[in-house]
Design an enzyme around this catalytic site. Structure first.
Site, PDB file in Angstrom:
ATOM      1  N   GLU A  64      44.991  47.816  22.657  1.00 22.90           N
ATOM      2  CA  GLU A  64      45.667  48.788  23.522  1.00 22.90           C
ATOM      3  C   GLU A  64      46.817  49.434  22.747  1.00 22.90           C
ATOM      4  OE1 GLU A  64      46.440  46.334  27.000  1.00 22.90           O
ATOM      5  OE2 GLU A  64      44.305  45.856  27.168  1.00 22.90           O
ATOM      6  N   GLU A  75      49.575  50.032  33.320  1.00 24.21           N
ATOM      7  CA  GLU A  75      48.339  50.311  32.565  1.00 24.21           C
ATOM      8  C   GLU A  75      48.333  51.807  32.286  1.00 24.21           C
ATOM      9  OE1 GLU A  75      45.582  48.286  31.819  1.00 24.21           O
ATOM     10  OE2 GLU A  75      45.535  46.686  33.311  1.00 24.21           O
ATOM     11  N   HIS A  99      47.671  42.831  24.378  1.00 26.87           N
ATOM     12  CA  HIS A  99      46.262  43.014  24.016  1.00 26.87           C
ATOM     13  C   HIS A  99      46.164  43.907  22.783  1.00 26.87           C
ATOM     14  CE1 HIS A  99      45.230  41.933  28.395  1.00 26.87           C
ATOM     15  NE2 HIS A  99      45.021  40.892  27.615  1.00 26.87           N
ATOM     16  N   HIS A 142      50.324  47.847  29.175  1.00 27.01           N
ATOM     17  CA  HIS A 142      48.911  47.722  28.799  1.00 27.01           C
ATOM     18  C   HIS A 142      48.249  49.099  28.859  1.00 27.01           C
ATOM     19  CE1 HIS A 142      48.269  43.244  29.244  1.00 27.01           C
ATOM     20  NE2 HIS A 142      49.449  43.368  29.820  1.00 27.01           N
ATOM     21  N   ARG A 146      40.681  42.224  21.311  1.00 27.21           N
ATOM     22  CA  ARG A 146      41.606  42.121  22.453  1.00 27.21           C
ATOM     23  C   ARG A 146      42.588  40.956  22.318  1.00 27.21           C
ATOM     24  NH1 ARG A 146      41.902  42.776  28.279  1.00 27.21           N
ATOM     25  NH2 ARG A 146      42.327  40.847  29.367  1.00 27.21           N
TER      26      ARG A 146
HETATM   27  O1  0X9 Z   1      43.396  42.131  32.711  1.00 30.67           O
HETATM   28  C1  0X9 Z   1      44.533  42.232  32.247  1.00 30.67           C
HETATM   29  O2  0X9 Z   1      45.100  41.356  31.615  1.00 30.67           O
HETATM   30  C2  0X9 Z   1      45.266  43.548  32.428  1.00 30.67           C
HETATM   31  N1  0X9 Z   1      44.354  44.630  32.303  1.00 30.67           N
HETATM   32  S1  0X9 Z   1      43.811  45.044  30.801  1.00 30.67           S
HETATM   33  O3  0X9 Z   1      42.746  46.029  30.945  1.00 30.67           O
HETATM   34  N2  0X9 Z   1      44.989  45.762  30.016  1.00 30.67           N
HETATM   35  O4  0X9 Z   1      43.411  43.869  30.121  1.00 30.67           O
HETATM   36  C3  0X9 Z   1      45.906  43.631  33.797  1.00 30.67           C
HETATM   37  C4  0X9 Z   1      46.718  42.451  34.234  1.00 30.67           C
HETATM   38  C5  0X9 Z   1      47.352  42.662  35.564  1.00 30.67           C
HETATM   39  N3  0X9 Z   1      47.959  41.465  36.001  1.00 30.67           N
HETATM   40  C6  0X9 Z   1      48.614  41.312  37.188  1.00 30.67           C
HETATM   41  N4  0X9 Z   1      48.763  42.311  37.993  1.00 30.67           N
HETATM   42  N5  0X9 Z   1      49.105  40.147  37.455  1.00 30.67           N
HETATM   43 ZN    ZN Z   2      45.846  44.783  28.461  1.00 28.68          ZN
END
Ligand code: 0X9
Ligand code: ZN
Ligand code: ZN
Length: 451
Positions: free
Chosen positions: A188, A387, A185, A313, A243
Protein backbone atom coordinates in the site's frame (compact mmCIF):
# COMPACT_ATOMS: atom_id res chain seq x y z
CA UNK A 1 0.88 -26.21 -11.81
CA UNK A 2 2.55 -26.84 -8.50
CA UNK A 3 5.81 -27.47 -10.27
CA UNK A 4 5.58 -24.11 -11.97
CA UNK A 5 4.97 -22.29 -8.71
CA UNK A 6 7.75 -24.15 -7.02
CA UNK A 7 10.20 -23.25 -9.78
CA UNK A 8 9.27 -19.59 -9.59
CA UNK A 9 9.92 -19.68 -5.86
CA UNK A 10 13.34 -21.25 -6.21
CA UNK A 11 14.38 -18.86 -8.97
CA UNK A 12 13.17 -15.93 -6.93
CA UNK A 13 15.34 -16.93 -4.02
CA UNK A 14 18.43 -17.84 -5.95
CA UNK A 15 18.64 -15.05 -8.48
CA UNK A 16 16.81 -11.98 -7.24
CA UNK A 17 19.25 -9.54 -8.84
CA UNK A 18 19.12 -11.17 -12.24
CA UNK A 19 15.37 -11.52 -12.34
CA UNK A 20 14.61 -8.13 -10.87
CA UNK A 21 11.14 -8.62 -9.51
CA UNK A 22 11.02 -12.17 -8.24
CA UNK A 23 7.50 -12.27 -9.57
CA UNK A 24 6.79 -10.60 -12.88
CA UNK A 25 2.99 -10.82 -12.93
CA UNK A 26 3.23 -11.03 -16.72
CA UNK A 27 -0.16 -11.87 -18.13
CA UNK A 28 -1.75 -12.04 -14.69
CA UNK A 29 -5.24 -10.61 -14.54
CA UNK A 30 -7.40 -9.21 -11.79
CA UNK A 31 -11.01 -10.28 -12.07
CA UNK A 32 -14.13 -8.84 -10.53
CA UNK A 33 -16.72 -11.45 -9.63
CA UNK A 34 -19.99 -11.20 -7.74
CA UNK A 35 -21.34 -14.59 -6.69
CA UNK A 36 -25.12 -14.58 -6.80
CA UNK A 37 -25.97 -17.59 -4.69
CA UNK A 38 -24.54 -19.90 -2.06
CA UNK A 39 -23.50 -22.46 -4.65
CA UNK A 40 -21.46 -19.92 -6.54
CA UNK A 41 -19.88 -18.73 -3.30
CA UNK A 42 -18.79 -22.28 -2.48
CA UNK A 43 -17.54 -22.82 -5.98
CA UNK A 44 -15.46 -19.65 -5.89
CA UNK A 45 -14.13 -20.49 -2.43
CA UNK A 46 -13.02 -23.91 -3.63
CA UNK A 47 -11.31 -22.39 -6.64
CA UNK A 48 -9.45 -19.90 -4.46
CA UNK A 49 -8.27 -22.66 -2.18
CA UNK A 50 -7.25 -25.19 -4.79
CA UNK A 51 -5.45 -22.64 -6.98
CA UNK A 52 -4.07 -20.76 -3.95
CA UNK A 53 -5.22 -17.54 -5.54
CA UNK A 54 -4.20 -14.08 -4.37
CA UNK A 55 -7.52 -12.71 -3.10
CA UNK A 56 -7.52 -8.92 -2.89
CA UNK A 57 -11.05 -8.40 -1.68
CA UNK A 58 -11.93 -9.99 0.66
CA UNK A 59 -8.62 -11.42 1.87
CA UNK A 60 -9.97 -14.79 2.91
CA UNK A 61 -12.07 -17.25 0.88
CA UNK A 62 -14.30 -17.68 3.97
CA UNK A 63 -15.29 -14.04 3.71
CA UNK A 64 -16.71 -14.36 0.21
CA UNK A 65 -20.47 -13.85 0.49
CA UNK A 66 -23.50 -13.71 -1.77
CA UNK A 67 -23.89 -10.39 -3.56
CA UNK A 68 -20.53 -8.98 -2.49
CA UNK A 69 -17.79 -8.07 -4.89
CA UNK A 70 -14.65 -10.19 -5.12
CA UNK A 71 -11.33 -8.96 -6.54
CA UNK A 72 -8.85 -11.73 -7.26
CA UNK A 73 -5.50 -11.95 -9.07
CA UNK A 74 -5.14 -14.94 -11.36
CA UNK A 75 -1.62 -15.93 -12.40
CA UNK A 76 -1.29 -16.18 -16.19
CA UNK A 77 -0.61 -19.91 -15.94
CA UNK A 78 -3.97 -20.49 -14.25
CA UNK A 79 -6.07 -18.15 -16.40
CA UNK A 80 -7.46 -20.57 -18.94
CA UNK A 81 -8.42 -23.39 -16.56
CA UNK A 82 -9.70 -20.84 -14.04
CA UNK A 83 -12.00 -19.22 -16.54
CA UNK A 84 -13.30 -22.64 -17.48
CA UNK A 85 -14.01 -23.36 -13.83
CA UNK A 86 -15.81 -20.03 -13.54
CA UNK A 87 -17.98 -20.91 -16.53
CA UNK A 88 -18.67 -24.25 -14.96
CA UNK A 89 -20.18 -22.57 -11.92
CA UNK A 90 -21.96 -20.02 -14.16
CA UNK A 91 -19.96 -17.28 -12.53
CA UNK A 92 -19.63 -14.23 -14.74
CA UNK A 93 -16.57 -12.07 -14.33
CA UNK A 94 -15.18 -8.78 -15.47
CA UNK A 95 -11.49 -8.22 -16.20
CA UNK A 96 -10.42 -5.34 -13.96
CA UNK A 97 -6.72 -5.45 -14.75
CA UNK A 98 -5.78 -6.96 -18.08
CA UNK A 99 -2.10 -7.48 -17.38
CA UNK A 100 -0.80 -6.83 -13.88
CA UNK A 101 2.75 -6.51 -15.18
CA UNK A 102 1.89 -3.39 -17.18
CA UNK A 103 0.47 -1.74 -14.11
CA UNK A 104 3.36 -2.73 -11.90
CA UNK A 105 5.86 -1.46 -14.45
CA UNK A 106 9.59 -2.14 -14.49
CA UNK A 107 11.55 -2.58 -11.31
CA UNK A 108 12.53 0.83 -9.92
CA UNK A 109 16.10 1.88 -10.78
CA UNK A 110 18.86 2.19 -8.19
CA UNK A 111 18.30 5.06 -5.86
CA UNK A 112 21.88 6.12 -5.12
CA UNK A 113 21.62 9.39 -7.05
CA UNK A 114 18.37 10.49 -5.51
CA UNK A 115 19.59 9.41 -2.12
CA UNK A 116 22.01 12.32 -1.96
CA UNK A 117 19.42 14.89 -2.85
CA UNK A 118 18.76 17.70 -0.45
CA UNK A 119 15.58 17.92 1.54
CA UNK A 120 14.43 20.98 -0.42
CA UNK A 121 14.30 18.99 -3.63
CA UNK A 122 12.78 15.84 -2.10
CA UNK A 123 10.09 14.51 -4.39
CA UNK A 124 6.85 13.89 -2.51
CA UNK A 125 4.88 13.12 -5.66
CA UNK A 126 6.60 9.86 -6.49
CA UNK A 127 7.05 6.70 -4.46
CA UNK A 128 10.28 6.72 -2.48
CA UNK A 129 12.37 3.69 -1.64
CA UNK A 130 13.07 2.79 1.99
CA UNK A 131 16.60 4.05 1.58
CA UNK A 132 15.30 7.43 0.46
CA UNK A 133 12.78 7.47 3.30
CA UNK A 134 15.45 6.68 5.92
CA UNK A 135 17.53 9.52 4.55
CA UNK A 136 14.51 11.84 4.47
CA UNK A 137 13.70 11.03 8.12
CA UNK A 138 17.13 12.06 9.33
CA UNK A 139 17.21 15.16 7.10
CA UNK A 140 13.78 16.21 8.39
CA UNK A 141 14.97 16.18 11.96
CA UNK A 142 18.33 17.80 11.22
CA UNK A 143 16.77 20.65 9.23
CA UNK A 144 13.92 21.39 11.63
CA UNK A 145 15.47 21.56 15.04
CA UNK A 146 13.05 22.67 17.71
CA UNK A 147 10.17 21.13 15.78
CA UNK A 148 11.01 17.66 14.43
CA UNK A 149 13.07 14.93 16.07
CA UNK A 150 13.88 11.41 14.94
CA UNK A 151 13.38 8.53 17.37
CA UNK A 152 14.00 4.81 17.44
CA UNK A 153 10.90 2.68 17.96
CA UNK A 154 12.34 -0.80 17.59
CA UNK A 155 13.89 -3.29 15.21
CA UNK A 156 12.22 -5.30 12.46
CA UNK A 157 12.48 -9.06 11.95
CA UNK A 158 15.31 -8.51 9.46
CA UNK A 159 16.99 -6.23 12.01
CA UNK A 160 16.32 -2.89 10.40
CA UNK A 161 15.58 0.13 12.58
CA UNK A 162 12.05 1.50 12.80
CA UNK A 163 12.21 5.27 13.07
CA UNK A 164 9.41 7.68 13.84
CA UNK A 165 9.30 11.46 13.79
CA UNK A 166 8.04 13.52 16.70
CA UNK A 167 6.62 16.89 15.77
CA UNK A 168 6.62 19.02 18.89
CA UNK A 169 6.94 22.68 19.78
CA UNK A 170 8.75 23.37 23.01
CA UNK A 171 6.43 24.29 25.85
CA UNK A 172 6.17 23.83 29.60
CA UNK A 173 2.55 22.81 29.26
CA UNK A 174 1.83 19.11 29.36
CA UNK A 175 0.66 18.00 25.96
CA UNK A 176 -1.40 15.23 24.46
CA UNK A 177 -0.31 12.86 21.71
CA UNK A 178 -1.66 12.07 18.26
CA UNK A 179 -0.14 9.02 16.59
CA UNK A 180 -0.13 8.32 12.85
CA UNK A 181 1.34 5.18 11.30
CA UNK A 182 1.64 4.30 7.64
CA UNK A 183 2.71 1.25 5.72
CA UNK A 184 1.61 -1.60 7.97
CA UNK A 185 0.88 -3.38 4.67
CA UNK A 186 3.83 -3.47 2.29
CA UNK A 187 2.10 -2.98 -1.08
CA UNK A 188 0.00 0.00 0.00
CA UNK A 189 2.67 2.47 -1.16
CA UNK A 190 0.39 5.49 -1.03
CA UNK A 191 0.35 5.22 2.78
CA UNK A 192 4.06 5.98 3.42
CA UNK A 193 3.80 8.64 0.71
CA UNK A 194 1.05 10.27 2.77
CA UNK A 195 3.00 10.15 6.04
CA UNK A 196 5.86 11.99 4.36
CA UNK A 197 3.50 14.52 2.82
CA UNK A 198 1.88 15.08 6.21
CA UNK A 199 5.16 15.89 7.96
CA UNK A 200 6.21 18.20 5.11
CA UNK A 201 2.92 20.10 5.32
CA UNK A 202 3.10 20.55 9.08
CA UNK A 203 6.71 21.70 8.90
CA UNK A 204 6.03 24.16 6.07
CA UNK A 205 2.82 25.59 7.54
CA UNK A 206 3.24 25.43 11.30
CA UNK A 207 3.68 29.21 11.48
CA UNK A 208 1.39 30.43 8.72
CA UNK A 209 -1.60 28.14 9.24
CA UNK A 210 -3.50 29.19 12.38
CA UNK A 211 -5.12 25.80 12.75
CA UNK A 212 -1.77 23.99 12.74
CA UNK A 213 -0.14 26.46 15.14
CA UNK A 214 -3.08 26.17 17.50
CA UNK A 215 -2.91 22.37 17.44
CA UNK A 216 0.83 22.32 18.08
CA UNK A 217 0.30 24.40 21.25
CA UNK A 218 -1.47 21.41 22.78
CA UNK A 219 -0.49 18.33 20.88
CA UNK A 220 2.65 16.47 19.85
CA UNK A 221 2.22 14.49 16.67
CA UNK A 222 4.13 11.23 16.23
CA UNK A 223 4.51 9.90 12.71
CA UNK A 224 5.76 6.42 11.83
CA UNK A 225 6.24 6.66 8.03
CA UNK A 226 6.81 2.95 7.43
CA UNK A 227 5.71 0.41 10.03
CA UNK A 228 6.44 -2.71 7.98
CA UNK A 229 9.94 -1.79 6.78
CA UNK A 230 10.99 -5.31 5.70
CA UNK A 231 7.80 -5.83 3.73
CA UNK A 232 8.04 -2.41 2.09
CA UNK A 233 11.57 -3.14 0.89
CA UNK A 234 10.51 -6.58 -0.32
CA UNK A 235 7.68 -5.01 -2.31
CA UNK A 236 10.31 -2.84 -4.04
CA UNK A 237 12.83 -5.54 -4.74
CA UNK A 238 10.91 -8.79 -5.20
CA UNK A 239 7.12 -8.72 -5.19
CA UNK A 240 5.29 -5.47 -5.77
CA UNK A 241 2.12 -7.00 -4.32
CA UNK A 242 3.60 -8.32 -1.08
CA UNK A 243 1.37 -7.52 1.92
CA UNK A 244 2.88 -9.01 5.07
CA UNK A 245 6.07 -8.69 7.09
CA UNK A 246 9.04 -10.98 6.29
CA UNK A 247 9.40 -13.27 9.29
CA UNK A 248 10.10 -16.92 8.54
CA UNK A 249 7.79 -19.72 9.56
CA UNK A 250 7.81 -23.51 9.55
CA UNK A 251 11.51 -23.84 8.80
CA UNK A 252 11.51 -21.16 6.16
CA UNK A 253 8.75 -22.73 4.08
CA UNK A 254 6.64 -19.60 4.30
CA UNK A 255 7.09 -15.97 5.06
CA UNK A 256 5.39 -13.08 6.68
CA UNK A 257 2.66 -12.16 9.13
CA UNK A 258 -0.22 -9.81 8.40
CA UNK A 259 0.77 -7.24 11.00
CA UNK A 260 -2.79 -5.92 11.02
CA UNK A 261 -3.96 -9.27 12.36
CA UNK A 262 -1.21 -9.65 14.93
CA UNK A 263 -2.51 -7.33 17.68
CA UNK A 264 -3.88 -8.72 20.90
CA UNK A 265 -7.56 -8.15 20.32
CA UNK A 266 -9.67 -11.27 19.71
CA UNK A 267 -6.47 -12.45 18.10
CA UNK A 268 -6.82 -14.83 15.15
CA UNK A 269 -10.53 -15.40 15.54
CA UNK A 270 -11.98 -13.52 12.54
CA UNK A 271 -10.75 -12.64 9.05
CA UNK A 272 -7.37 -14.13 9.93
CA UNK A 273 -5.60 -17.35 9.08
CA UNK A 274 -3.40 -19.73 11.04
CA UNK A 275 -1.81 -20.85 7.78
CA UNK A 276 1.53 -19.09 7.35
CA UNK A 277 1.24 -18.94 3.57
CA UNK A 278 -2.02 -17.01 3.83
CA UNK A 279 -2.06 -13.27 3.24
CA UNK A 280 -3.93 -12.83 6.51
CA UNK A 281 -1.68 -15.04 8.65
CA UNK A 282 -2.07 -13.75 12.20
CA UNK A 283 1.31 -14.96 13.50
CA UNK A 284 2.19 -17.53 16.14
CA UNK A 285 0.76 -15.54 19.07
CA UNK A 286 -0.56 -12.03 19.78
CA UNK A 287 2.18 -9.46 19.07
CA UNK A 288 4.53 -12.26 18.06
CA UNK A 289 6.19 -9.95 15.53
CA UNK A 290 8.88 -7.46 16.53
CA UNK A 291 7.21 -4.72 14.48
CA UNK A 292 3.91 -5.21 16.34
CA UNK A 293 5.69 -5.38 19.67
CA UNK A 294 7.52 -2.11 19.01
CA UNK A 295 4.26 -0.28 18.32
CA UNK A 296 2.48 -1.95 21.26
CA UNK A 297 5.26 -1.03 23.70
CA UNK A 298 5.22 2.58 22.62
CA UNK A 299 1.45 2.97 22.74
CA UNK A 300 1.12 1.19 26.08
CA UNK A 301 3.76 3.46 27.57
CA UNK A 302 2.07 6.60 26.25
CA UNK A 303 -1.58 5.62 26.40
CA UNK A 304 -2.58 8.07 29.13
CA UNK A 305 -1.52 10.98 26.91
CA UNK A 306 -2.64 9.59 23.58
CA UNK A 307 -5.92 11.08 22.40
CA UNK A 308 -5.98 9.95 18.80
CA UNK A 309 -4.64 7.03 16.76
CA UNK A 310 -4.66 7.07 12.97
CA UNK A 311 -3.49 4.21 10.77
CA UNK A 312 -3.20 4.71 7.03
CA UNK A 313 -3.96 1.98 4.46
CA UNK A 314 -5.23 1.60 0.92
CA UNK A 315 -7.40 0.90 -1.04
CA UNK A 316 -11.21 1.39 -0.75
CA UNK A 317 -11.74 5.06 0.18
CA UNK A 318 -12.99 4.50 3.70
CA UNK A 319 -12.75 6.33 6.98
CA UNK A 320 -13.32 3.59 9.51
CA UNK A 321 -14.31 3.76 13.13
CA UNK A 322 -13.97 0.73 15.43
CA UNK A 323 -14.74 -2.17 15.27
CA UNK A 324 -13.47 -4.69 12.81
CA UNK A 325 -13.78 -7.69 15.12
CA UNK A 326 -17.47 -7.38 15.86
CA UNK A 327 -20.52 -5.74 14.36
CA UNK A 328 -21.22 -4.32 17.80
CA UNK A 329 -20.69 -0.59 17.92
CA UNK A 330 -17.92 0.98 20.04
CA UNK A 331 -18.72 3.05 23.14
CA UNK A 332 -18.40 6.44 21.44
CA UNK A 333 -19.72 5.44 18.02
CA UNK A 334 -22.05 8.41 17.57
CA UNK A 335 -19.23 10.82 18.12
CA UNK A 336 -16.57 9.01 16.08
CA UNK A 337 -18.92 8.52 13.16
CA UNK A 338 -19.71 12.23 13.29
CA UNK A 339 -16.00 13.07 13.20
CA UNK A 340 -15.41 10.60 10.36
CA UNK A 341 -18.27 12.16 8.38
CA UNK A 342 -16.85 15.65 8.92
CA UNK A 343 -13.46 14.40 7.73
CA UNK A 344 -14.95 12.73 4.64
CA UNK A 345 -16.82 15.88 3.74
CA UNK A 346 -13.67 18.04 4.04
CA UNK A 347 -11.84 15.43 1.97
CA UNK A 348 -14.43 15.58 -0.78
CA UNK A 349 -14.12 19.36 -1.03
CA UNK A 350 -10.56 18.98 -2.36
CA UNK A 351 -11.03 16.84 -5.46
CA UNK A 352 -14.59 15.56 -5.28
CA UNK A 353 -13.66 12.05 -4.17
CA UNK A 354 -16.30 10.14 -2.21
CA UNK A 355 -15.31 8.21 0.89
CA UNK A 356 -17.55 5.82 2.81
CA UNK A 357 -17.74 6.12 6.55
CA UNK A 358 -18.52 3.39 9.05
CA UNK A 359 -17.17 0.36 10.82
CA UNK A 360 -15.02 -2.11 8.95
CA UNK A 361 -17.14 -5.07 10.03
CA UNK A 362 -20.20 -3.49 8.46
CA UNK A 363 -18.58 -2.07 5.33
CA UNK A 364 -16.53 -5.11 4.31
CA UNK A 365 -16.05 -8.09 6.60
CA UNK A 366 -15.07 -8.86 10.15
CA UNK A 367 -11.39 -9.00 11.04
CA UNK A 368 -9.79 -9.29 14.46
CA UNK A 369 -6.30 -8.44 15.65
CA UNK A 370 -6.14 -5.04 13.98
CA UNK A 371 -4.15 -2.17 15.45
CA UNK A 372 -7.14 0.16 15.34
CA UNK A 373 -9.34 -2.07 17.50
CA UNK A 374 -6.53 -2.91 19.91
CA UNK A 375 -5.83 0.79 20.43
CA UNK A 376 -9.53 1.58 20.81
CA UNK A 377 -10.03 -1.08 23.47
CA UNK A 378 -6.93 0.14 25.27
CA UNK A 379 -9.03 3.23 26.01
CA UNK A 380 -8.16 5.63 23.19
CA UNK A 381 -11.53 6.82 21.94
CA UNK A 382 -10.51 8.33 18.63
CA UNK A 383 -9.00 5.46 16.71
CA UNK A 384 -9.45 5.49 12.94
CA UNK A 385 -8.32 3.54 9.90
CA UNK A 386 -8.11 5.50 6.66
CA UNK A 387 -8.20 3.47 3.46
CA UNK A 388 -7.01 5.84 0.76
CA UNK A 389 -7.53 5.79 -3.03
CA UNK A 390 -8.55 4.31 -5.20
CA UNK A 391 -11.86 2.55 -5.45
CA UNK A 392 -10.75 -0.41 -7.54
CA UNK A 393 -9.32 0.89 -10.82
CA UNK A 394 -5.64 0.65 -9.94
CA UNK A 395 -5.97 -0.77 -6.44
CA UNK A 396 -2.58 -1.09 -4.74
CA UNK A 397 -0.74 0.22 -7.81
CA UNK A 398 -2.02 3.77 -7.53
CA UNK A 399 -0.31 5.79 -10.31
CA UNK A 400 2.17 8.41 -9.18
CA UNK A 401 0.13 11.25 -10.68
CA UNK A 402 -2.48 10.53 -8.02
CA UNK A 403 -0.09 10.92 -5.10
CA UNK A 404 -0.53 14.69 -4.88
CA UNK A 405 -4.34 14.84 -5.00
CA UNK A 406 -4.62 11.84 -2.69
CA UNK A 407 -2.29 13.42 -0.13
CA UNK A 408 -4.02 16.80 -0.39
CA UNK A 409 -7.45 15.39 0.30
CA UNK A 410 -6.19 13.01 3.01
CA UNK A 411 -4.45 15.94 4.68
CA UNK A 412 -7.81 17.73 4.86
CA UNK A 413 -9.43 14.67 6.44
CA UNK A 414 -6.64 14.07 8.95
CA UNK A 415 -6.49 17.73 9.99
CA UNK A 416 -10.25 17.73 10.51
CA UNK A 417 -9.92 14.79 12.90
CA UNK A 418 -6.95 16.26 14.77
CA UNK A 419 -8.63 19.65 15.01
CA UNK A 420 -11.70 17.99 16.48
CA UNK A 421 -9.80 16.11 19.19
CA UNK A 422 -7.77 19.24 19.93
CA UNK A 423 -10.96 21.26 20.50
CA UNK A 424 -12.37 18.47 22.61
CA UNK A 425 -9.39 17.99 24.92
CA UNK A 426 -8.34 21.66 24.98
CA UNK A 427 -11.63 23.56 24.90
CA UNK A 428 -10.17 26.76 26.30
CA UNK A 429 -7.43 27.20 23.75
CA UNK A 430 -9.70 28.13 20.85
CA UNK A 431 -8.07 30.72 18.61
CA UNK A 432 -8.87 34.45 18.76
CA UNK A 433 -11.68 34.17 16.22
CA UNK A 434 -13.86 32.66 18.92
CA UNK A 435 -14.54 36.06 20.41
CA UNK A 436 -15.96 37.27 17.11
CA UNK A 437 -17.81 34.02 16.71
CA UNK A 438 -19.49 34.26 20.07
CA UNK A 439 -20.26 37.96 19.71
CA UNK A 440 -21.95 37.11 16.40
CA UNK A 441 -23.97 34.40 18.07
CA UNK A 442 -24.96 36.87 20.75
CA UNK A 443 -26.03 39.54 18.25
CA UNK A 444 -27.99 37.00 16.21
CA UNK A 445 -29.67 35.77 19.34
CA UNK A 446 -30.56 39.30 20.45
CA UNK A 447 -31.90 40.18 17.00
CA UNK A 448 -34.00 37.01 16.94
CA UNK A 449 -35.38 37.85 20.40
CA UNK A 450 -36.43 41.31 19.19
CA UNK A 451 -38.33 39.88 16.22
O1 0X9 B 1 -7.88 -5.65 6.31
C1 0X9 B 1 -7.18 -4.76 6.80
O2 0X9 B 1 -6.26 -4.95 7.57
C2 0X9 B 1 -7.44 -3.33 6.37
N1 0X9 B 1 -7.77 -3.29 4.99
S1 0X9 B 1 -6.57 -3.50 3.87
O3 0X9 B 1 -7.18 -3.63 2.55
N2 0X9 B 1 -5.69 -2.18 3.83
O4 0X9 B 1 -5.79 -4.61 4.25
C3 0X9 B 1 -8.59 -2.73 7.14
C4 0X9 B 1 -8.56 -2.89 8.63
C5 0X9 B 1 -9.70 -2.21 9.30
N3 0X9 B 1 -9.71 -2.53 10.67
C6 0X9 B 1 -10.64 -2.08 11.57
N4 0X9 B 1 -11.57 -1.26 11.20
N5 0X9 B 1 -10.53 -2.48 12.79
ZN1 ZN C 1 -3.80 -2.28 4.57
ZN1 ZN D 1 21.85 8.78 3.66
Amino acid sequence: MYILLWNAGILGILTPQVLGWGIQYDGDQVLRIIPENVKQVQCLQEMCQSWMLDLWKPLQPEDITVGNVVHVRIPSTALQPMKQDLLHCSLSFEILIDNVKHLVGPKPKGTEQRHKRSLASYNYTKYNSMEEIYHWISQMSESNQGLVTQHFLGTTYELRPMHYLKISLQSNKSKKIVWIDCGIHAREWIAPAFCQWFVKEIVQKHKSDPKISKILQNIDIYVLPVLNVDGYIYSWTHERLWRKSRSQHENGTCYGVDLNRNFNIKWCTLGSSTNCSSNSFCGSSPASEPETKAVVNFIEKNKSDMICYLTIHSYSQFILTAYGYTTELPRNYNETIKVARMAASELKKKHGIDYSVGTFSKLLYEASGTSQDWVHDLGIDFSFTLELRDNGTHKFILPEDQIRPTCEETMAAVMTIIDYVDDKYFPNSAPVVSFFFWSKVFVTYTVLQMM
